[in-house]
Design an enzyme around this catalytic site. Structure first.
Site, PDB file in Angstrom:
ATOM      1  N   GLY A 126      -0.748   2.638   6.191  1.00 45.86           N
ATOM      2  CA  GLY A 126      -2.021   3.093   6.763  1.00 45.86           C
ATOM      3  C   GLY A 126      -2.285   2.376   8.083  1.00 45.86           C
ATOM      4  O   GLY A 126      -1.991   1.191   8.203  1.00 45.86           O
ATOM      5  N   ARG A 147       3.662   6.674   5.464  1.00 51.46           N
ATOM      6  CA  ARG A 147       3.817   5.908   4.219  1.00 51.46           C
ATOM      7  C   ARG A 147       5.159   6.284   3.602  1.00 51.46           C
ATOM      8  O   ARG A 147       5.419   7.463   3.334  1.00 51.46           O
ATOM      9  CB  ARG A 147       2.682   6.244   3.252  1.00 51.46           C
ATOM     10  CG  ARG A 147       1.324   5.716   3.699  1.00 51.46           C
ATOM     11  CD  ARG A 147       0.359   5.741   2.538  1.00 51.46           C
ATOM     12  NE  ARG A 147      -0.998   5.417   2.932  1.00 51.46           N
ATOM     13  CZ  ARG A 147      -1.461   4.178   3.073  1.00 51.46           C
ATOM     14  NH1 ARG A 147      -0.672   3.146   2.874  1.00 51.46           N
ATOM     15  NH2 ARG A 147      -2.725   3.974   3.418  1.00 51.46           N
ATOM     16  N   GLY A 165       1.338  -3.657   5.925  1.00 52.46           N
ATOM     17  CA  GLY A 165       0.621  -4.288   4.818  1.00 52.46           C
ATOM     18  C   GLY A 165       1.547  -4.550   3.639  1.00 52.46           C
ATOM     19  O   GLY A 165       2.752  -4.794   3.826  1.00 52.46           O
ATOM     20  N   GLY A 208       3.005  -2.736   0.960  1.00 53.33           N
ATOM     21  CA  GLY A 208       4.199  -1.938   0.698  1.00 53.33           C
ATOM     22  C   GLY A 208       5.236  -2.180   1.781  1.00 53.33           C
ATOM     23  O   GLY A 208       6.435  -2.358   1.520  1.00 53.33           O
ATOM     24  N   ASP A 229      -7.627  -4.036   4.459  1.00 53.17           N
ATOM     25  CA  ASP A 229      -7.912  -4.510   3.093  1.00 53.17           C
ATOM     26  C   ASP A 229      -7.874  -6.039   2.976  1.00 53.17           C
ATOM     27  O   ASP A 229      -8.386  -6.591   1.993  1.00 53.17           O
ATOM     28  CB  ASP A 229      -6.900  -3.912   2.103  1.00 53.17           C
ATOM     29  CG  ASP A 229      -6.866  -2.393   2.138  1.00 53.17           C
ATOM     30  OD1 ASP A 229      -7.844  -1.797   2.631  1.00 53.17           O
ATOM     31  OD2 ASP A 229      -5.868  -1.792   1.680  1.00 53.17           O
ATOM     32  N   GLU A 241     -14.018   0.778  -3.315  1.00 48.22           N
ATOM     33  CA  GLU A 241     -13.373   1.991  -3.846  1.00 48.22           C
ATOM     34  C   GLU A 241     -12.524   1.682  -5.089  1.00 48.22           C
ATOM     35  O   GLU A 241     -12.292   2.550  -5.911  1.00 48.22           O
ATOM     36  CB  GLU A 241     -12.507   2.663  -2.775  1.00 48.22           C
ATOM     37  CG  GLU A 241     -11.334   1.810  -2.304  1.00 48.22           C
ATOM     38  CD  GLU A 241     -10.432   2.514  -1.304  1.00 48.22           C
ATOM     39  OE1 GLU A 241     -10.641   3.693  -1.007  1.00 48.22           O
ATOM     40  OE2 GLU A 241      -9.500   1.841  -0.796  1.00 48.22           O
ATOM     41  N   ARG A 301     -28.251   8.101  -3.999  1.00 44.88           N
ATOM     42  CA  ARG A 301     -27.461   8.749  -2.942  1.00 44.88           C
ATOM     43  C   ARG A 301     -26.166   7.951  -2.694  1.00 44.88           C
ATOM     44  O   ARG A 301     -26.196   6.722  -2.728  1.00 44.88           O
ATOM     45  CB  ARG A 301     -28.242   8.804  -1.630  1.00 44.88           C
ATOM     46  CG  ARG A 301     -29.417   9.759  -1.688  1.00 44.88           C
ATOM     47  CD  ARG A 301     -28.925  11.197  -1.612  1.00 44.88           C
ATOM     48  NE  ARG A 301     -30.016  12.119  -1.424  1.00 44.88           N
ATOM     49  CZ  ARG A 301     -30.635  12.775  -2.405  1.00 44.88           C
ATOM     50  NH1 ARG A 301     -30.278  12.582  -3.664  1.00 44.88           N
ATOM     51  NH2 ARG A 301     -31.616  13.621  -2.144  1.00 44.88           N
ATOM     52  N   ARG A 346     -11.202   2.693   9.518  1.00 47.78           N
ATOM     53  CA  ARG A 346      -9.905   2.310  10.088  1.00 47.78           C
ATOM     54  C   ARG A 346      -9.742   2.744  11.541  1.00 47.78           C
ATOM     55  O   ARG A 346      -8.714   2.455  12.158  1.00 47.78           O
ATOM     56  CB  ARG A 346      -8.782   2.974   9.273  1.00 47.78           C
ATOM     57  CG  ARG A 346      -8.296   2.120   8.184  1.00 47.78           C
ATOM     58  CD  ARG A 346      -7.287   2.728   7.276  1.00 47.78           C
ATOM     59  NE  ARG A 346      -6.459   3.801   7.734  1.00 47.78           N
ATOM     60  CZ  ARG A 346      -5.736   4.555   6.901  1.00 47.78           C
ATOM     61  NH1 ARG A 346      -5.775   4.316   5.598  1.00 47.78           N
ATOM     62  NH2 ARG A 346      -4.989   5.523   7.346  1.00 47.78           N
TER      63      ARG A 346
HETATM   64  O1  F6P Z   1      -4.649   0.220   2.998  1.00 54.57           O
HETATM   65  C1  F6P Z   1      -5.618   0.724   3.860  1.00 54.57           C
HETATM   66  C2  F6P Z   1      -6.376   1.844   3.205  1.00 54.57           C
HETATM   67  O2  F6P Z   1      -7.316   2.338   4.143  1.00 54.57           O
HETATM   68  C3  F6P Z   1      -7.061   1.497   1.897  1.00 54.57           C
HETATM   69  O3  F6P Z   1      -8.263   0.798   2.094  1.00 54.57           O
HETATM   70  C4  F6P Z   1      -7.222   2.872   1.286  1.00 54.57           C
HETATM   71  O4  F6P Z   1      -7.281   2.783  -0.106  1.00 54.57           O
HETATM   72  C5  F6P Z   1      -5.982   3.585   1.740  1.00 54.57           C
HETATM   73  O5  F6P Z   1      -5.511   2.904   2.879  1.00 54.57           O
HETATM   74  C6  F6P Z   1      -6.191   5.041   2.100  1.00 54.57           C
HETATM   75  O6  F6P Z   1      -4.934   5.587   2.336  1.00 54.57           O
HETATM   76  P1  F6P Z   1      -4.638   6.961   3.078  1.00 54.57           P
HETATM   77  O7  F6P Z   1      -4.872   6.735   4.536  1.00 54.57           O
HETATM   78  O8  F6P Z   1      -3.220   7.242   2.772  1.00 54.57           O
HETATM   79  O9  F6P Z   1      -5.617   7.948   2.527  1.00 54.57           O
END
Ligand code: F6P
Length: 360
Positions: free
Chosen positions: A10, A74, A111, A113, A136, A231, A275, A284
């Site tokens: 990501g 990814r 990160g 992975g 993260d 999340e 809400r 991001r």
């Molecule tokens: O690892 C960064 C991150 O933004 C996490 O916070 C989130 O769970 C994930 O990537 C979202 O991934 P993608 O961009 O594949 O939806």
């Protein structure tokens, strides 16, 4: 020296600033003795041999640019060594690209992975230097990853803005914050923006405890409550399940994300309208904050110096405000999560915030 550079997983703020930090330092210190190759879309480009020579001007004017000029993708670690009928695996293909291109070193920005695969390449004889990126902040071996501080700013801005509308309507709001399985971003942004209740995966929540915290605020005359929910948040009941049971239960969960389930639970317990706001990938995007520009530059310079000294197999990391090399084998596959008894959680509780559990 031939250096291949790639960004994987990501994206986050500061990737371009980090690429610039490494490249500018290499050009400055090695001049025409260095050629930098941009590998497109992370490990995809390495697998498919998709790379191109970059010149010093490619690294100008990118300090504040969001995303990554190299592209990213990814590529799951578990797929790297799989083969069908003795066909070359993705790992074999990556090793071939490194060999064919004659790369003396790969610079890999990523990160969790990404670091597993970087370590795998190092174990197969590739010279690798890595930089820790992710909003993260869950990479082992470094006190901070780049992207994290910029994401805190965005998540905090969202919660800041929710305050006025929550006040106007006397409402309970849930703001769902990214962070995958770690609660760093939610905890830091929650405290920085004055959230009232903070729910993170490391401290499994009880809906009753959250409802109690909301009622306590109401009784003390507060018109609204803001709950920052990670999340990856899990309930106290879910924390007792095995990994397999948890996965099966979540597959059946009839909500798009955990915040909607918590909202329903709280509606039933408090009778209030709840809400949900989810800033999602907004967290991001955009330019890195100045603190991330500085951190990425420090990481970039340190990575270039490792390369110049032919010190391979390391991730550059922040420890005690110094940039230090940490062996890749120590980093790969380890998650850094929020210590539930740590100083920052203590600070939140000392302020009177609820962590969504039964304490306080
Ligand atoms: O690892 C960064 C991150 O933004 C996490 O916070 C989130 O769970 C994930 O990537 C979202 O991934 P993608 O961009 O594949 O939806």
């Amino acid at each position: 020296m031939k250096i291949g550079i790639l960004t994987s997983g990501g994206d986050c703020q500061g990737l371009n600033a980090a690429i610039r930090g490494v490249s500018k330092t290499l050009f400055h210190e090695l001049g025409s003795d260095v050629t930098i190759y941009g590998i497109r879309d992370g490990y995809r480009g390495l697998i498919e041999g998709d790379y191109h020579v970059m010149s010093p001007k490619d690294f100008s004017d990118i300090l504040t640019l969001g995303g990554t000029i190299l592209g990213t993708s990814r590529q799951p670690f578990k797929e790297m060594q799989k083969t069908d009928d003795n066909a070359p695996s993705r790992l074999d293909k990556m090793l071939k690209t490194v060999h064919d291109a004659g790369f003396d070193c790969l610079v890999i920005l990523g990160g969790n992975g990404t670091h597993k695969t970087a370590n795998l390449l190092a174990e197969h004889g590739v010279n690798v230097v890595t930089l820790p990126k992710t909003i993260d902040n869950d990479l082992w071996g470094t006190e901070m990853t780049f992207g994290f501080q910029s994401a805190i700013e965005i998540a905090s801005t969202v919660i800041d803005s929710i305050h006025s509308t929550a006040f106007s309507h006397s409402r309970v709001f849930i703001v769902e914050i990214m962070g995958h399985k770690a609660g760093w971003l939610t905890l830091y942004a929650g405290i920085a923006s004055g959230a009232d209740i903070i729910v993170i995966p490391e401290i499994p929540y009880s809906a009753k405890a959250i409802a109690k915290a909301i009622e306590k605020r109401e009784k003390s005359g507060k018109r609204f409550s803001i709950i920052a929910v990670a999340e990856g948040a899990i309930s106290q009941e879910e924390a007792k399940l095995s990994k397999k049971e948890f996965k099966a239960a979540r597959e059946k969960m009839p909500y798009p994300s955990i915040s909607y389930r918590i909202a329903d639970e709280l509606k039933a317990l408090t009778g209030q309208e709840i809400r949900v706001t989810i800033p999602g990938h907004f967290q991001r995007g955009g330019p890195p904050c100045p603190a991330d520009r500085l951190l990425t530059t420090r990481f970039g310079v340190a990575a270039a110096e490792l390369i110049r000294n032919k010190k391979y197999g390391y991730m550059v990391a922040l420890q005690n405000d110094k940039i230090v090399p940490v062996p890749l084998a120590e980093v790969a596959g380890k998650l850094k999560t929020v210590p539930p008894d740590g100083e920052v959680v203590h600070a939140a509780r000392a302020l009177g915030l609820s962590m969504g559990d039964d304490e306080g």
